[in-house]
Write a protein that holds these residues in place. Structure first.
Motif, PDB file in Angstrom:
ATOM      1  N   PRO A   1       2.388   0.157  -8.589  1.00 42.29           N
ATOM      2  CA  PRO A   1       1.435  -0.522  -9.478  1.00 42.29           C
ATOM      3  C   PRO A   1       0.173  -0.887  -8.700  1.00 42.29           C
ATOM      4  O   PRO A   1       0.251  -1.442  -7.599  1.00 42.29           O
ATOM      5  CB  PRO A   1       2.200  -1.763  -9.943  1.00 42.29           C
ATOM      6  CG  PRO A   1       3.335  -1.929  -8.986  1.00 42.29           C
ATOM      7  CD  PRO A   1       3.628  -0.587  -8.411  1.00 42.29           C
ATOM      8  N   THR A   2      -0.980  -0.540  -9.241  1.00 43.63           N
ATOM      9  CA  THR A   2      -2.256  -0.723  -8.541  1.00 43.63           C
ATOM     10  C   THR A   2      -3.331  -1.109  -9.547  1.00 43.63           C
ATOM     11  O   THR A   2      -3.343  -0.584 -10.664  1.00 43.63           O
ATOM     12  CB  THR A   2      -2.686   0.590  -7.844  1.00 43.63           C
ATOM     13  OG1 THR A   2      -1.603   1.069  -7.054  1.00 43.63           O
ATOM     14  CG2 THR A   2      -3.891   0.388  -6.947  1.00 43.63           C
ATOM     15  N   ASP A   3      -4.220  -2.010  -9.137  1.00 40.17           N
ATOM     16  CA  ASP A   3      -5.370  -2.362  -9.969  1.00 40.17           C
ATOM     17  C   ASP A   3      -6.545  -1.489  -9.539  1.00 40.17           C
ATOM     18  O   ASP A   3      -7.227  -1.778  -8.557  1.00 40.17           O
ATOM     19  CB  ASP A   3      -5.709  -3.850  -9.800  1.00 40.17           C
ATOM     20  CG  ASP A   3      -6.805  -4.307 -10.756  1.00 40.17           C
ATOM     21  OD1 ASP A   3      -7.593  -3.440 -11.212  1.00 40.17           O
ATOM     22  OD2 ASP A   3      -6.880  -5.515 -11.040  1.00 40.17           O
ATOM     23  N   LEU A   4      -6.755  -0.402 -10.262  1.00 41.69           N
ATOM     24  CA  LEU A   4      -7.802   0.557  -9.876  1.00 41.69           C
ATOM     25  C   LEU A   4      -9.203  -0.039  -9.965  1.00 41.69           C
ATOM     26  O   LEU A   4     -10.086   0.307  -9.185  1.00 41.69           O
ATOM     27  CB  LEU A   4      -7.742   1.804 -10.771  1.00 41.69           C
ATOM     28  CG  LEU A   4      -6.887   2.979 -10.324  1.00 41.69           C
ATOM     29  CD1 LEU A   4      -7.234   4.216 -11.137  1.00 41.69           C
ATOM     30  CD2 LEU A   4      -7.033   3.284  -8.827  1.00 41.69           C
ATOM     31  N   LEU A   5      -9.427  -0.919 -10.932  1.00 42.50           N
ATOM     32  CA  LEU A   5     -10.765  -1.524 -11.070  1.00 42.50           C
ATOM     33  C   LEU A   5     -11.082  -2.396  -9.849  1.00 42.50           C
ATOM     34  O   LEU A   5     -12.216  -2.418  -9.365  1.00 42.50           O
ATOM     35  CB  LEU A   5     -10.841  -2.347 -12.358  1.00 42.50           C
ATOM     36  CG  LEU A   5     -10.767  -1.525 -13.656  1.00 42.50           C
ATOM     37  CD1 LEU A   5     -10.667  -2.431 -14.870  1.00 42.50           C
ATOM     38  CD2 LEU A   5     -11.981  -0.601 -13.780  1.00 42.50           C
TER      39      LEU A   5
END
Length: 264
Positions: A176-180
């Motif tokens: 899980p990654t916050d691309l923004l």
């Protein structure tokens, strides 16, 4: 039912899920409709995508001679930073190179196995991300030519991966990654020539949903050179791969230029 023709990369249509098509000269196949069905793939020969001759495929669907001479197989394709059309310097065919290189390009972050940086022509959004099997992607900058996109990618490669781990992508092992949030970190890393192109407006996050019934725990690549005839039940499609129930995966793009018969 039987379909025959030269393999080219699967055509895609953004949807929920993404729609996949195999397009042959006289027919096409909507692969989504074949999920949970038995397919047989039989290798029948070669046909170079450039010259059309029945010569052994060397790379990217081209025979050796075409790969070494065609303008669409120059080094700048894989290494955008080598682009020179903006300087009116020819690699193999300046007219072709100007047409492809001197158009808007996007440098982006995509999440396929881990966060990776990449380059694509604006006209290839979101096709490029689908072909990589990314579940999310966000543009970083839009620049007017391929060279600027290339030097941006080179600068960001020190901080982000630039290749997809295809096995993790196919097994859907994606952290899980916050691309923004990751995108915001890139602004300080951009080369001076492209800093003004950084999108200050809210960046659009693209989401991709693939037609997969179940993801494999282990994957084994199917090579038509070693296994000219394969039969299996289709359990999913992701990136440019067909996923089969027994863990066999087939990268359609790797075998562009191969003539096959597909029986259902």
């Amino acid at each position: 039912m039987t379909y025959e023709g030269v393999l080219t990369k699967m055509q895609t249509e953004l949807g929920n899920p993404i729609q996949y098509y195999l397009v042959f000269e006289n027919s096409f196949l909507n692969l989504n409709q074949l999920l949970d069905k038995e397919l047989e793939i039989t290798f029948q020969g070669y046909q170079c995508l450039n010259c059309g001759k029945k010569k052994k495929i060397f790379r990217q669907g081209f025979c050796y001679d075409c790969f070494m001479s065609s303008a669409s197989a120059g080094d700048w394709i894989m290494k955008p930073e080598l682009s020179t059309a903006h300087l009116a310097i020819e690699d193999r065919d300046l007219e072709y190179e100007m047409k492809v290189q001197l158009q808007p390009h996007i440098v982006y972050l995509a999440l396929s196995s881990e966060v990776k940086v990449g380059v694509t022509r604006k006209t290839q959004v979101p096709t490029r991300w689908i072909d990589q099997g990314a579940i999310q992607a966000v543009p970083i900058v839009e620049v007017p030519n391929r060279y600027l996109a290339g030097i941006t990618e080179v600068a960001l490669k020190n901080h982000f991966a630039d290749k997809t781990n295809w096995q993790k992508m196919l097994k859907n092992e994606v952290p899980p990654t916050d691309l923004l949030e990751e995108r915001l970190k890139t602004e300080a890393l951009l080369p001076n020539e492209v800093r003004n192109y950084f999108f200050n407006q809210e960046a659009q996050l693209y989401q991709m949903n693939y037609p997969v019934l179940n993801y494999p725990k282990k994957v084994t690549s199917l090579s038509l050179d070693k296994t000219p005839n394969f039969q299996g039940k289709l359990s999913g499609i992701k990136g440019q791969y067909l996923l089969f129930q027994d863990g066999t995966v087939f990268n359609v793009r790797t075998f562009e230029g191969y003539v096959v018969r597909i029986s259902i």
